[in-house]
Design an enzyme around this catalytic site. Structure first.
Site, short mmCIF file in Angstrom:
data_model
loop_
_atom_site.label_atom_id
_atom_site.label_comp_id
_atom_site.label_asym_id
_atom_site.label_seq_id
_atom_site.Cartn_x
_atom_site.Cartn_y
_atom_site.Cartn_z
N CYS A 163 51.80 -23.71 -35.73
CA CYS A 163 51.16 -24.80 -36.47
C CYS A 163 49.68 -24.56 -36.32
CB CYS A 163 51.55 -26.17 -35.92
SG CYS A 163 50.66 -27.50 -36.75
N CYS A 212 47.52 -28.15 -35.82
CA CYS A 212 47.63 -28.97 -34.61
C CYS A 212 48.78 -28.43 -33.77
CB CYS A 212 47.81 -30.44 -34.95
SG CYS A 212 49.05 -30.72 -36.22
N SER A 213 49.83 -29.17 -33.63
CA SER A 213 50.95 -28.65 -32.86
C SER A 213 52.26 -29.24 -33.37
CB SER A 213 50.77 -28.96 -31.37
OG SER A 213 50.60 -30.34 -31.19
N CYS A 214 52.41 -29.28 -34.69
CA CYS A 214 53.66 -29.75 -35.27
C CYS A 214 54.78 -28.83 -34.77
CB CYS A 214 53.61 -29.71 -36.79
SG CYS A 214 52.39 -30.85 -37.46
#
Lengths: 116, 210
Positions: B107, B110-112
């Site tokens: 991702c 962000c950090s999906c």
């Protein structure tokens, strides 16, 4: 850390099904490390919740373990005057409103809950 | 709570999750806990969170062709049928590794992360170096994880968003023809479902258990 009966575990330690469970788990460890309650006090708060749930026919402790964990955490936080029911309820509504006021895909900020 | 359909919004999470958020945000404001402390505790346990759900999905796809077809057609639904449901609005897509293509998930924004099947994202997944280098130099990233691909295998990088999450279906290791679904689950590591590693071979499993 002590083990608790029924806590979902594998050979390496606790197992969580959802992120909130890990969050609730971490909150207890952090509050305890800060000396806000003893492990004994926590163990008895948790076992009270589990006993009560069993008495009312909780069918599956494996799936509901962290629900009891969270209920015990809310209870002990109030007993130790770390929080109270009123602010917990109003904060929960504020978070809910923040989600509803935030366009999908954007980060959720608590302040968004104050917008009508 | 009125539910306004006229404007774009985010569906609130479960009541349990809201209760945790409420308590956590209050305790942080009062200075009783630090977010960094919580992150450290969670990171300690992150590899135990959830990846077994993904391993279940992968092993089932290896042994059950019908399930695999359903999974490739509509992963969100196929995975929900196994009891792993995400919050509303997140779609899951399964990308299959083959002799020609190796898939890698990142991702960049962000950090999906497909947490319903993989649990919490590991710290490196959220780090800026991984997020940029998975796209700019995926070969080097795989090498750092000790992953060797066949020469003819191309790497395809999938960038997750808040609406679309990806799960890698690793290749079934050789020498597992007679294995049961339950046995196969042990070969499916979290990292193999992100695509930075391959599924464990029966020999690697033996060494891990020693």
């Amino acid at each position: 850390m002590e083990n608790f009966p029924y806590q979902p575990q594998d050979e390496e330690g606790p197992v969580f099904n959802e992120p909130w469970e890990a969050q609730a788990f971490a909150l207890v460890l952090a509050l305890h490390e800060k000396g806000l309650f003893s492990w004994q006090e926590w163990a008895s708060a948790l076992s009270e919740q589990i006993t009560a749930a069993q008495a009312s026919g909780d069918p599956d402790l494996g799936n509901t373990y962290y629900q009891h964990w969270l209920a015990a955490l809310e209870t002990i936080s109030q007993q130790k005057n770390l929080s109270n029911e009123e602010e917990l309820t109003s904060r929960k509504s504020l978070w809910r409103a923040a989600y509803l006021n935030t366009p999908h895909g954007q980060p959720i900020e608590l302040s968004a809950g104050e917008v009508s | 709570m009125p539910h306004d359909h006229d404007h774009d919004h985010t569906e609130p999470p479960s009541d349990l999750e809201l209760r945790v958020k409420a308590l956590e945000s209050l305790l942080v404001e009062k200075g009783l806990v630090k977010p960094e402390t919580l992150n450290t505790i969670i990171e300690t346990y992150e590899h135990k969170v959830g990846p077994r759900n993904g391993a279940h999905v992968v092993a089932k796809a290896w042994v059950d062709e019908e399930f695999k077809q359903a999974l490739m057609n509509d992963a969100t639904e196929a995975v929900a049928n196994l009891g792993y449901c995400g919050r509303q609005g997140e779609h899951l897509e399964v990308v299959e590794n083959t002799a020609e293509v190796h898939n890698l998930v990142v991702c960049t924004l962000c950090s999906c992360y497909p947490w319903t099947v993989l649990g919490l994202p590991p710290a490196w997944y959220k780090s800026a170096p991984y997020r940029s280098r998975a796209v700019s130099d995926p070969h080097a990233v795989l090498k750092e994880f000790g992953t060797e691909l066949d020469e003819q295998q191309k790497i395809r990088v999938w960038d997750s968003t808040s609406e679309m999450r990806y799960l890698v279906l690793p290749q079934r290791p050789e020498g597992t023809e007679n294995w049961s679904e339950l046995q196969l689950q042990q070969l499916v590591s979290r990292n193999s479902m992100i695509g930075v590693e391959l599924a464990r071979s029966p020999r690697q499993l033996e060494e891990k258990d020693k």
